[in-house]
Write an enzyme that holds these catalytic residues in place. Structure first.
Site, PDB file in Angstrom:
ATOM      1  N   GLU A  59      -1.954   2.061  -3.214  1.00 55.66           N
ATOM      2  CA  GLU A  59      -1.226   2.836  -2.214  1.00 55.66           C
ATOM      3  C   GLU A  59      -1.916   4.186  -1.999  1.00 55.66           C
ATOM      4  OE1 GLU A  59       0.963   1.230  -0.628  1.00 55.66           O
ATOM      5  OE2 GLU A  59       2.690   0.569  -1.801  1.00 55.66           O
TER       6      GLU A  59
ATOM      7  N   HIS B 202      -3.079   0.671   2.514  1.00 53.87           N
ATOM      8  CA  HIS B 202      -3.357   0.154   1.174  1.00 53.87           C
ATOM      9  C   HIS B 202      -4.227  -1.096   1.231  1.00 53.87           C
ATOM     10  CE1 HIS B 202       0.679  -2.326   1.052  1.00 53.87           C
ATOM     11  NE2 HIS B 202      -0.302  -3.121   1.393  1.00 53.87           N
TER      12      HIS B 202
HETATM   13  C1  F6R Z   1      -1.580  -8.786  -0.836  1.00 52.57           C
HETATM   14  C2  F6R Z   1      -2.189  -7.478  -0.694  1.00 52.57           C
HETATM   15  C3  F6R Z   1      -1.733  -6.501   0.339  1.00 52.57           C
HETATM   16  C4  F6R Z   1      -1.598  -7.109   1.732  1.00 52.57           C
HETATM   17  C5  F6R Z   1      -1.079  -6.075   2.728  1.00 52.57           C
HETATM   18  C6  F6R Z   1      -0.885  -6.651   4.112  1.00 52.57           C
HETATM   19  O1  F6R Z   1      -2.193  -9.505  -1.882  1.00 52.57           O
HETATM   20  O2  F6R Z   1      -3.060  -7.174  -1.440  1.00 52.57           O
HETATM   21  O3  F6R Z   1      -2.640  -5.426   0.382  1.00 52.57           O
HETATM   22  O4  F6R Z   1      -2.847  -7.589   2.143  1.00 52.57           O
HETATM   23  O5  F6R Z   1       0.143  -5.563   2.253  1.00 52.57           O
HETATM   24  O6  F6R Z   1       0.151  -7.574   4.065  1.00 52.57           O
HETATM   25  P1  F6R Z   1       0.517  -8.491   5.331  1.00 52.57           P
HETATM   26  O7  F6R Z   1      -0.639  -9.429   5.488  1.00 52.57           O
HETATM   27  O8  F6R Z   1       1.770  -9.211   4.912  1.00 52.57           O
HETATM   28  O9  F6R Z   1       0.671  -7.580   6.482  1.00 52.57           O
END
Ligand code: F6R
Length: 251
Positions: A149, A144
Site C-alpha cells: 500500500e 498498490h
Molecule cells: C492481488 C493483488 C492486488 C490486485 C489489485 C487490483 O493478488 O496483488 O494488488 O492486483 O488490488 O485488484 P483488481 O484486479 O480486483 O482490481
C-alpha cells in the site's frame, strides 16, 4: 532521468484484448522455458486471463506441468480452504483446472503460527526456485502492487501489512459484508517484485486510470508503490483504453 528505465506500454481496446495479450505473455514464457517460475496475482482483473490459459491447456496447446508459481499475497487469518482466500481463488481459477503440480504452486501462508517468520520463509522458497522469471501484476486504484500500500518502501520484502480502508472497501465486493474482509495480508515486498526478471502489469477500466498515469509519469515515490516499476529494466503495462485515458500518449 539517469537510471530510470522506460516502461513498455501496450494499449488495447478493452478488457478482453488485454486479457488475451497477458495470457500471450505467459504462453510465450512457458513455451520458451517450460520450467519457468511465474509470479501470479489475484483480484478481478486477471480472472479472464486465467480462463484463457485454462482453455489453452484444455485444447492441448499449453502445459504447466513443469512450471513453479509464487502468488503475490494472501489475507492473514483465512485458511486455504476459505472460499475468499487467495489459495481458493487460485485453485478454482487456475491450478485445479490445469496441469500444475500442486507441490510447485505457492502462496504466502496467512494462517502461519509465526507470521513474522512466514515472509522470510517465502523469500527463501523463491530464491531456492531460482527467482521469478515472469511476474504478473494487477494495480490497485491507490497504486498498490501486491498489497504494498502507499508508504511501502523500495527495500520491502514479504511481510505482514495492514490494508488501507480503500483496499478493504474495494475487496469487500468478494465478501458478504465489509466486516468480513481481513484487515491484514502477507504480501511480497517491492524489493521481491523488482527482483523478477520480467514484469507484466495489467490494468483495465477507468478506475485505474489515475494510478496508471501516476505510476508511469509521476515521480518514483512510496506514495505510489507502482512507480517503483520505473526502476526495473523489463516491465510492460498492458492497458485498455479506459485505463490509459489519462496518459498523454507521449513516450
Ligand atoms: C492481488 C493483488 C492486488 C490486485 C489489485 C487490483 O493478488 O496483488 O494488488 O492486483 O488490488 O485488484 P483488481 O484486479 O480486483 O482490481
Amino acid at each position: 532521468m539517469g537510471g530510470i528505465n522506460v516502461i513498455e506500454i501496450e494499449i488495447v481496446p478493452d478488457h478482453e484484448s488485454a486479457s488475451a495479450r497477458v495470457a500471450g505473455f505467459i504462453v510465450e514464457q512457458i513455451r520458451r522455458k517450460p520450467a519457468s517460475v511465474l509470479g501470479l496475482a489475484t483480484g478481478g482483473t486477471p480472472e479472464r486471463t486465467y480462463e484463457l490459459l485454462v482453455e489453452k491447456v484444455d485444447a492441448g496447446h499449453l502445459s504447466f506441468s513443469q512450471a513453479t508459481t509464487f502468488n503475490l499475497d494472501e489475507y492473514v487469518g483465512l485458511r486455504p480452504d476459505h472460499p475468499q482466500s487467495y489459495h481458493a481463488y487460485m485453485r478454482s481459477r487456475l491450478f485445479g483446472a490445469t496441469d500444475f503440480d500442486a507441490e510447485r504452486t505457492h502462496l504466502p501462508k496467512g494462517t502461519a503460527d509465526e507470521l513474522s517468520d512466514a515472509g522470510g520463509q517465502y523469500e527463501a522458497l523463491i530464491a531456492e526456485a531460482g527467482g521469478i522469471d515472469l511476474q504478473l501484476l494487477g494495480l490497485g486504484a491507490n497504486g498498490h502492487i501486491g498489497f504494498n500500500e502507499p508508504g511501502a518502501t523500495e527495500g520491502s520484502r514479504t511481510r505482514v501489512v495492514d490494508l488501507t480502508e480503500e483496499t478493504i472497501a474495494a475487496n469487500s465486493r468478494f465478501f458478504d459484508s465489509p466486516e468480513d474482509v481481513p484487515r491484514r495480508a502477507l504480501t511480497m515486498g517491492i524489493a521481491t517484485i523488482l527482483e523478477a526478471r520480467e514484469i507484466v502489469l495489467i490494468a483495465t477500466g477507468e478506475s485505474k486510470a489515475e494510478a496508471v498515469e501516476r505510476a508511469l509519469r509521476g515521480p518514483v515515490t512510496p506514495q505510489m508503490p507502482a512507480s517503483f516499476l520505473q526502476q526495473h529494466p523489463s516491465v510492460t503495462f498492458v492497458l485498455d483504453e479506459a485505463a490509459a485515458s489519462l496518459l498523454d500518449k507521449r513516450a
